[in-house]
Design an enzyme around this catalytic site. Structure first.
Site, PDB file in Angstrom:
ATOM      1  N   GLU A 132      73.607  10.245  -9.736  1.00 14.71           N
ATOM      2  CA  GLU A 132      74.041   9.255 -10.752  1.00 14.71           C
ATOM      3  C   GLU A 132      73.606   7.881 -10.411  1.00 14.71           C
ATOM      4  O   GLU A 132      73.196   7.537  -9.065  1.00 14.71           O
ATOM      5  CB  GLU A 132      75.711   9.002 -10.569  1.00 14.71           C
ATOM      6  CG  GLU A 132      76.339   7.820 -11.315  1.00 14.71           C
ATOM      7  CD  GLU A 132      77.915   7.688 -10.959  1.00 14.71           C
ATOM      8  OE1 GLU A 132      78.480   8.098  -9.900  1.00 14.71           O
ATOM      9  OE2 GLU A 132      78.652   7.146 -12.040  1.00 14.71           O
TER      10      GLU A 132
ATOM     11  N   LYS B  91      78.595   9.204 -19.544  1.00 11.41           N
ATOM     12  CA  LYS B  91      79.902   9.287 -18.555  1.00 11.41           C
ATOM     13  C   LYS B  91      81.188   8.800 -19.361  1.00 11.41           C
ATOM     14  O   LYS B  91      81.344   7.799 -20.108  1.00 11.41           O
ATOM     15  CB  LYS B  91      79.850   8.639 -17.424  1.00 11.41           C
ATOM     16  CG  LYS B  91      80.826   8.685 -16.215  1.00 11.41           C
ATOM     17  CD  LYS B  91      80.772   8.039 -14.920  1.00 11.41           C
ATOM     18  CE  LYS B  91      81.591   8.304 -13.884  1.00 11.41           C
ATOM     19  NZ  LYS B  91      81.255   7.680 -12.878  1.00 11.41           N
TER      20      LYS B  91
ATOM     21  N   CYS C 151      80.014  12.370 -11.990  1.00  6.18           N
ATOM     22  CA  CYS C 151      80.753  11.788 -10.933  1.00  6.18           C
ATOM     23  C   CYS C 151      82.152  11.970 -11.404  1.00  6.18           C
ATOM     24  O   CYS C 151      82.574  13.110 -11.493  1.00  6.18           O
ATOM     25  CB  CYS C 151      80.470  10.377 -10.573  1.00  6.18           C
ATOM     26  SG  CYS C 151      80.931  10.499  -8.687  1.00  6.18           S
TER      27      CYS C 151
END
Ligand code: ACM
Length: 279
Positions: free
Chosen positions: A50, A121, A154
């Site tokens: 990330e 995300k 993540c």
């Protein structure tokens, strides 16, 4: 988006990750480092952490504005496209995206033929909510020809819905760009992979960001997890690493547990409505 890869049409895909410590704010240096690590490995698919090009701990909106890039026209995506062409590989990597005055914690997928797509995300962690908008699109899968992939960033791992949707849509392998600060994900991914019979590559970073007194340490231990909850490879917590395994895609396509149980058709969705209720 769909794309048939000329790379390999067999069942086995060589896939893995690059783990390293980005230097906050030094995009040129971080691209150089990621590039030199990727060039060491000949693989079909490579996953980067990330925010691999910028580092993680932002301290102002001004910093995000300065370091975020357009996709696909920004420097980082263009660099990854060149790298993918040079190595005849697919690459997934996380970066801060700028679009119409908004910022997203995104990951791009590129192929030897160029840019393929972006994932934003969905589940922002902690102070990321100060800097980024949450992803605004349902997770999608990408057909690479040699396998079908989904992308997560993540903290998305903490929400089983993301991997479930991706696997129901047909993903064989989840490319998981990470900057992990807690120790739970590597074990958690065993369950995520088992309950969906998919592979996952968690590419984590190492080291720390030390920004104006704010220190965050990242845990390394990037991991390739198999559909039987098997850890196919786990990196160490500190050093740069490039690691790859052969992935047998047919194992991820088999959703039968035994002659009587099937991961998807055994679901009782008429009894699951509560999951989709708003708070
Ligand atoms: C995280 O989502 N980077 C913890």
């Amino acid at each position: 988006m769909s794309f048939i890869s000329p790379i390999r049409l067999g069942d086995v895909v060589k896939a893995g990750f690059v783990q390293f410590e980005p230097i906050f704010g030094n995009i040129d240096e971080n691209l150089k480092k990621a590039g030199s690590l990727i060039n060491q490995a000949k693989a079909d698919l490579i996953v980067l952490p990330e925010l691999f090009n910028t580092g993680y701990v932002f301290t102002s909106v001004g910093e995000v504005e300065e370091l975020a890039e357009g996709i696909p026209d920004g420097k980082t995506t263009e660099f990854l496209c060149e790298l993918a062409l040079h190595n005849n590989s697919f690459i997934v990597g996380g970066l801060a995206e700028k679009e119409s005055g908004r910022f997203y914690n995104s990951a791009v997928l590129v192929s030897p033929h160029g840019y393929m797509g972006t994932y934003r995300k969905i589940h922002l962690f902690n102070e990321e909510k100060l800097w980024f908008q949450p992803g605004n699109k349902e997770p999608e899968i990408f057909d690479l020809g040699c396998c079908r992939i989904g992308i997560m960033v993540c903290f998305d791992w903490f929400f089983p819905e993301v991997m479930r949707i991706l696997s129901l849509k047909g993903a064989d392998l989840i490319c998981h760009c990470a900057n992990l600060v807690l120790p739970f994900c590597q074990d958690g991914m065993k369950t995520r992979c088992l309950e969906n019979h998919v592979y996952a590559i968690t590419a984590n970073r190492t080291g720390k960001d030390d920004r104006n007194g704010k220190i965050l340490r990242f845990t390394g231990k990037s991991q390739i997890t198999g559909p039987q909850a098997d850890i196919l490879y786990q990196a160490g917590p500190i050093d740069d690493e490039v690691a790859f395994v052969d992935i047998d895609v047919s194992l991820a396509r088999d959703k039968k547990l035994n002659p009587f149980n099937h991961l998807y058709s055994d679901r009782r969705i008429s009894l699951y409505h509560y999951i989709c209720k708003d708070d």
